[in-house]
Design an enzyme around this catalytic site. Sequence first.
Site, PDB file in Angstrom:
ATOM      1  N   TYR A   1       0.922  -1.289  -0.008  1.00  0.00           N
ATOM      2  CA  TYR A   1       0.135  -0.001   0.124  1.00  0.00           C
ATOM      3  C   TYR A   1       0.742   1.191   0.183  1.00  0.00           C
ATOM      4  O   TYR A   1       0.573   2.213  -0.738  1.00  0.00           O
ATOM      5  CB  TYR A   1      -0.931  -0.177   1.218  1.00  0.00           C
TER       6      TYR A   1
ATOM      7  N   ALA B   1       3.903   1.313  -1.157  1.00  0.00           N
ATOM      8  CA  ALA B   1       4.570   1.571  -2.515  1.00  0.00           C
ATOM      9  C   ALA B   1       3.657   2.085  -3.632  1.00  0.00           C
ATOM     10  O   ALA B   1       3.984   3.192  -4.218  1.00  0.00           O
ATOM     11  CB  ALA B   1       4.943   0.369  -2.901  1.00  0.00           C
TER      12      ALA B   1
END
Length: 268
Positions: free
Chosen positions: A154, A156
């Site tokens: 998430y 990233a």
Amino acid sequence: MEIRNRRVLITGGSSGIGLALAQVLGLKGAHVAISGRQTGKLDEAIASLRVAGVSAKPILADVATESGRAATLRGVLEAFGGVDVLVNNAGGVRAGRLENTTESEIRAMIEVDLVAPILLTQALLPSLRESGDSAVVNVASGIALIGMPFYTTYAAVKAGLAHFGEALRRELSGEGIHVLTAYPGATETPMMQSSRAGAELGFVREPAIAVADAICSGLEENAFEVIRGGEARAQMIALNRSEPAALDRRFAGMKAALEEAVRDHHAL
């Protein structure tokens, strides 16, 4: 930007920040379309907006799919003839240890949180350019600025969305299309219902309407970014840049409690 009479498309607009933003912008005189994946929730959202005094166009579509993006594009162009403001708000999350996250969950986050906003923005650029004074709003996350344990994918994809917006803003500079990135913190939305992380772990939740008001103000002021969380969040962001090991130690101290609190956090 003047909000009145702007044609606005909000993805993931049937609940949470998207629905709150539809209300805020609609009450300021914008023409609003909201997309959502579920008929029942979309109908409920339209009804709640009507009660609040906002008439909105519903678009039943999953923007994480090619057909859903095509339906979204078709729906908003048929309704309004063009778009002045695109709000890439639809998102999904699966928290927990990376090794316990399935490939399908990882791919789902990538598709809805990153691929969908990029491709939908690309598809709507001709309409946004035709407007002459338009905007793209990308709803990222505070986790894009401070990577938290158990939110690896998430973090990233939301960081990717933020940098997509930054690069696009510079690419479109001087061409009449502004790009704003919003970084909400913990917010009272259906997406957060399965998380048990509270204020003791740094998840101080604020109402979705407060985030929506801030995004609206950012649009009106042509701001580059809207970061929620106040001075405490600002200090953490600064510390993450100047002394990241200090935040590593802070997270280490709450690691076990945080892992337990977010292990069931799932909204895909």
